[in-house]
Design a protein around this motif. Sequence first.
Motif, mmCIF file in Angstrom:
data_model
loop_
_atom_site.group_PDB
_atom_site.id
_atom_site.type_symbol
_atom_site.label_atom_id
_atom_site.label_comp_id
_atom_site.label_asym_id
_atom_site.label_seq_id
_atom_site.Cartn_x
_atom_site.Cartn_y
_atom_site.Cartn_z
ATOM 1 N N GLY A 55 0.832 -1.207 0.000
ATOM 2 C CA GLY A 55 0.000 0.000 0.000
ATOM 3 C C GLY A 55 0.860 1.246 0.000
ATOM 4 N N ASN A 73 1.234 6.845 4.548
ATOM 5 C CA ASN A 73 1.903 6.030 5.574
ATOM 6 C C ASN A 73 2.804 4.972 4.950
ATOM 7 O OD1 ASN A 73 0.971 7.161 8.080
ATOM 8 N ND2 ASN A 73 -1.068 6.447 7.507
ATOM 9 N N GLU A 88 1.483 -1.749 -4.691
ATOM 10 C CA GLU A 88 0.268 -0.929 -4.630
ATOM 11 C C GLU A 88 -0.814 -1.555 -5.511
ATOM 12 O OE1 GLU A 88 -1.229 1.762 -3.130
ATOM 13 O OE2 GLU A 88 -2.842 1.224 -4.509
ATOM 14 N N ALA A 89 -2.026 -1.689 -4.937
ATOM 15 C CA ALA A 89 -3.127 -2.303 -5.688
ATOM 16 C C ALA A 89 -3.588 -1.421 -6.857
ATOM 17 C CB ALA A 89 -4.306 -2.556 -4.750
ATOM 18 N N GLY A 101 -2.497 6.391 -2.845
ATOM 19 C CA GLY A 101 -3.681 6.221 -1.990
ATOM 20 C C GLY A 101 -4.405 7.557 -1.859
ATOM 21 N N GLY A 102 -4.484 8.059 -0.649
ATOM 22 C CA GLY A 102 -5.147 9.344 -0.404
ATOM 23 C C GLY A 102 -4.377 10.533 -0.939
ATOM 24 N N THR A 150 -6.233 16.982 0.255
ATOM 25 C CA THR A 150 -5.843 18.145 -0.547
ATOM 26 C C THR A 150 -5.220 19.215 0.346
ATOM 27 O OG1 THR A 150 -6.600 19.567 -2.345
ATOM 28 C CG2 THR A 150 -8.129 19.299 -0.515
ATOM 29 N N VAL A 151 -5.725 19.369 1.585
ATOM 30 C CA VAL A 151 -5.176 20.375 2.498
ATOM 31 C C VAL A 151 -4.009 19.736 3.261
ATOM 32 C CG1 VAL A 151 -5.667 21.887 4.447
ATOM 33 C CG2 VAL A 151 -7.406 21.509 2.695
ATOM 34 N N VAL A 159 -2.144 -7.303 -3.101
ATOM 35 C CA VAL A 159 -1.696 -8.450 -2.319
ATOM 36 C C VAL A 159 -2.931 -9.134 -1.741
ATOM 37 C CG1 VAL A 159 -0.374 -9.153 -0.286
ATOM 38 C CG2 VAL A 159 0.521 -7.380 -1.812
ATOM 39 N N ASP A 188 -0.005 -1.128 4.853
ATOM 40 C CA ASP A 188 -0.775 0.117 4.875
ATOM 41 C C ASP A 188 -2.240 -0.232 4.610
ATOM 42 O OD1 ASP A 188 -1.575 2.725 4.830
ATOM 43 O OD2 ASP A 188 -0.427 3.317 3.067
ATOM 44 N N ASN A 234 -10.216 2.595 -3.495
ATOM 45 C CA ASN A 234 -9.158 2.430 -2.487
ATOM 46 C C ASN A 234 -9.733 1.555 -1.371
ATOM 47 O OD1 ASN A 234 -7.416 2.600 -0.325
ATOM 48 N ND2 ASN A 234 -7.187 4.831 -0.384
ATOM 49 N N ASN A 294 -8.917 0.805 1.433
ATOM 50 C CA ASN A 294 -8.814 1.294 2.820
ATOM 51 C C ASN A 294 -10.010 2.156 3.225
ATOM 52 O OD1 ASN A 294 -6.250 0.194 2.521
ATOM 53 N ND2 ASN A 294 -5.312 1.716 3.865
ATOM 54 N N ALA A 351 -3.785 4.545 8.581
ATOM 55 C CA ALA A 351 -4.497 5.502 9.431
ATOM 56 C C ALA A 351 -5.309 4.793 10.512
ATOM 57 C CB ALA A 351 -5.402 6.380 8.574
ATOM 58 N N GLY A 405 -5.196 11.461 8.202
ATOM 59 C CA GLY A 405 -4.462 12.656 7.773
ATOM 60 C C GLY A 405 -3.235 12.279 6.968
ATOM 61 N N ALA A 406 -2.816 13.224 6.142
ATOM 62 C CA ALA A 406 -1.669 12.973 5.261
ATOM 63 C C ALA A 406 -0.381 13.361 5.978
ATOM 64 C CB ALA A 406 -1.843 13.770 3.970
HETATM 65 C C1 FAD Z 1 -11.899 12.322 0.040
HETATM 66 C C2 FAD Z 1 -10.802 12.444 1.069
HETATM 67 C C3 FAD Z 1 -10.411 13.702 1.522
HETATM 68 C C4 FAD Z 1 -9.376 13.833 2.456
HETATM 69 N N1 FAD Z 1 -8.926 15.076 2.789
HETATM 70 C C5 FAD Z 1 -7.810 15.193 3.547
HETATM 71 C C6 FAD Z 1 -7.133 16.434 3.659
HETATM 72 O O1 FAD Z 1 -7.522 17.410 3.037
HETATM 73 N N2 FAD Z 1 -6.035 16.492 4.456
HETATM 74 C C7 FAD Z 1 -5.530 15.389 5.099
HETATM 75 O O2 FAD Z 1 -4.507 15.503 5.807
HETATM 76 N N3 FAD Z 1 -6.130 14.183 4.964
HETATM 77 C C8 FAD Z 1 -7.227 14.058 4.191
HETATM 78 N N4 FAD Z 1 -7.790 12.839 3.975
HETATM 79 C C9 FAD Z 1 -7.321 11.687 4.763
HETATM 80 C C10 FAD Z 1 -6.026 11.106 4.221
HETATM 81 O O3 FAD Z 1 -6.040 11.032 2.820
HETATM 82 C C11 FAD Z 1 -5.835 9.714 4.803
HETATM 83 O O4 FAD Z 1 -5.929 9.769 6.213
HETATM 84 C C12 FAD Z 1 -4.490 9.151 4.415
HETATM 85 O O5 FAD Z 1 -4.363 9.068 3.013
HETATM 86 C C13 FAD Z 1 -4.309 7.782 5.033
HETATM 87 O O6 FAD Z 1 -3.094 7.287 4.580
HETATM 88 P P1 FAD Z 1 -2.775 5.743 4.562
HETATM 89 O O7 FAD Z 1 -1.388 5.623 4.052
HETATM 90 O O8 FAD Z 1 -3.080 5.173 5.889
HETATM 91 O O9 FAD Z 1 -3.819 5.065 3.563
HETATM 92 P P2 FAD Z 1 -4.326 5.460 2.074
HETATM 93 O O10 FAD Z 1 -3.868 6.822 1.704
HETATM 94 O O11 FAD Z 1 -5.767 5.178 2.080
HETATM 95 O O12 FAD Z 1 -3.553 4.419 1.178
HETATM 96 C C14 FAD Z 1 -3.704 3.035 1.284
HETATM 97 C C15 FAD Z 1 -3.161 2.422 0.007
HETATM 98 O O13 FAD Z 1 -3.002 1.033 0.190
HETATM 99 C C16 FAD Z 1 -3.416 0.378 -0.987
HETATM 100 N N5 FAD Z 1 -3.792 -0.996 -0.629
HETATM 101 C C17 FAD Z 1 -4.747 -1.390 0.253
HETATM 102 N N6 FAD Z 1 -4.811 -2.731 0.315
HETATM 103 C C18 FAD Z 1 -3.867 -3.206 -0.538
HETATM 104 C C19 FAD Z 1 -3.441 -4.513 -0.906
HETATM 105 N N7 FAD Z 1 -4.001 -5.619 -0.392
HETATM 106 N N8 FAD Z 1 -2.428 -4.640 -1.819
HETATM 107 C C20 FAD Z 1 -1.831 -3.538 -2.333
HETATM 108 N N9 FAD Z 1 -2.213 -2.277 -2.020
HETATM 109 C C21 FAD Z 1 -3.209 -2.111 -1.130
HETATM 110 C C22 FAD Z 1 -4.596 1.199 -1.462
HETATM 111 O O14 FAD Z 1 -4.869 0.981 -2.835
HETATM 112 C C23 FAD Z 1 -4.089 2.610 -1.172
HETATM 113 O O15 FAD Z 1 -3.359 3.130 -2.266
HETATM 114 C C24 FAD Z 1 -8.772 12.674 2.994
HETATM 115 C C25 FAD Z 1 -9.149 11.407 2.525
HETATM 116 C C26 FAD Z 1 -10.125 11.288 1.541
HETATM 117 C C27 FAD Z 1 -10.451 9.940 0.981
#
Ligand code: FAD
Length: 471
Positions: free
Chosen positions: A9, A13, A32-33, A39-40, A58-59, A243, A257, A402, A404, A443, A450-451
């Motif tokens: 992922g 993160n 990455e799937a 991801g986000g 975005t923010v 995966v 992730d 996505n 997640n 997350a 959050g990003a």
């Molecule tokens: C619409 C929206 C608006 C948002 N706005 C904000 C903002 O403005 N500011 C901010 O700080 N946060 C914002 N967030 C929250 C932020 O995007 C997330 O909290 C953050 O992206 C989480 O990060 P992560 O790495 O945990 O997971 P994600 O970013 O969700 O990434 C997970 C990744 O893992 C991959 N994955 C999952 N399972 C598998 C698998 N089995 N095999 C391979 N790959 C896999 C997925 O395809 C994905 O690409 C927003 C989120 C969304 C959806």
Amino acid sequence: MSADAVVVGSGPNGLVAAVLLAEAGLRVTLLEAGERFGGGLRSAELTLPGRVHDMGATVMALALASPAFRELGVERLVEFAHPAVAAAHPLDDRPAVLVHRDPARTAAGLGADGAAWLRGPGATARAGSPLVDLLLKPLGPWEADPRAFAAAARFGLGGALPATTYARRAFRTVEGRAVFAGMAAHSLLDLRSPITAGYGLLLSALAHLVGWPLVRGGSQVLADALVARLRVLGGEAVSGHRVRELKELDAPTVVLDVTPRQFLELAELPAGYRDRLRRFRYGPGVFKMDWALDGPVPWRDPAVAGAGTVHLGGTLEEIALSEAETARGRHSPRPYVLLVQPYAADPTRGGHTLWAYCHVPNGSPVDMTGAIEDQIERYAPGFRDRVLARHAMGPAALEADNPNLVGGDIGGGLAALSQFVRRPVWSPAPWRTPLPGVFLCSASTPPGAGAHGMGGWQAARLALEHRRSRA
Ligand SMILES: Cc1cc2nc3c(=O)[nH]c(=O)nc-3n(C[C@H](O)[C@H](O)[C@H](O)COP(=O)(O)OP(=O)(O)OC[C@H]3O[C@@H](n4cnc5c(N)ncnc54)[C@H](O)[C@@H]3O)c2cc1C
């Protein structure tokens, strides 16, 4: 596939974990799937050719404030575009409240509530990055800075409260209460629940401390920069590879992730841990919209035009009602809408694009297009005439895009007090799993949504410790 570490992922993160492990000298493979990394952090031409829309985050306030991204030198990797005004909160019968980078200017606009703003969000911002670092590392490791702990204790006094209680105690005016509610409602929680004031205080303070910028060119630019960094360090990044089972990964270190539900599908887990993961609760979903416009949004109050983010929903009472309805599994006819107008900060998105979402019950199939656009029209009559194209994604579409985003939950799980540090399980190191060498970083681990990449930072740190102890 043989590597020292596999990261599954590529959200913020996963990307942070992959880069940190590669920087420590490990041969890293990132799987990455999706077709694109991030991801986000992905961006895409969702409406018209050439129009760049952020699909998730975005923010970038949390990215700029994050110790993980600071360690990776994020400000050298991408350019942050700051709007003239961090956030605006329009109201029906009076001028909009503006949250500026400068707390004193924000306070001046709040009139009788100016001093309360400086005592709340202003004081949190004055405590600075030591306090924010502490909040983004709720379980440590902490650098011994007694001032930060004192600031955290002060923050906790107000931050532990429900946002409705805090707003009514601290602020006297409609404006002060409304703007605070708009900030706290980012939590996706019923504003009558504990710690929602903490989300409001932290996000408001970040507007002063680091600003609420966007990544110039779209959030994807940040994801791509991290993938490029991984490759420079000798890592491999593979997209379009979902995966299905942990067994398929041949590496002594695995960082996931993913959220608890996916982890349960990926591996046989010891019964006790499995049961605890099954009890993990997801939060409400979102209904997300993007528009291509032929010009800026025609806000009734022209001051709103300079704001990157706009909170739509009116007074504290209205926003609290809308969030309470969502928490009860209902759809508010006048939802709280979180809107971003990237063109106010970044002219490189191919024209006037607009991004917004409202909260809906988890998994909701209801089309909220009309309700969201009505809220925009309420403060910007004639908005619909500016729309060239629109794109909508409800919970099912978000999760299909996505995995997640379970039921459209963009936070990786409910962010209520009960799951603030018990995320996904109660442990001093919840990034560790019972499977040796396997770590969670999404997350769904502290500090949550959050990003900021902090889950990845924590998982990478523990993975390296684990390798050292085995060696
Ligand atoms: C619409 C929206 C608006 C948002 N706005 C904000 C903002 O403005 N500011 C901010 O700080 N946060 C914002 N967030 C929250 C932020 O995007 C997330 O909290 C953050 O992206 C989480 O990060 P992560 O790495 O945990 O997971 P994600 O970013 O969700 O990434 C997970 C990744 O893992 C991959 N994955 C999952 N399972 C598998 C698998 N089995 N095999 C391979 N790959 C896999 C997925 O395809 C994905 O690409 C927003 C989120 C969304 C959806």
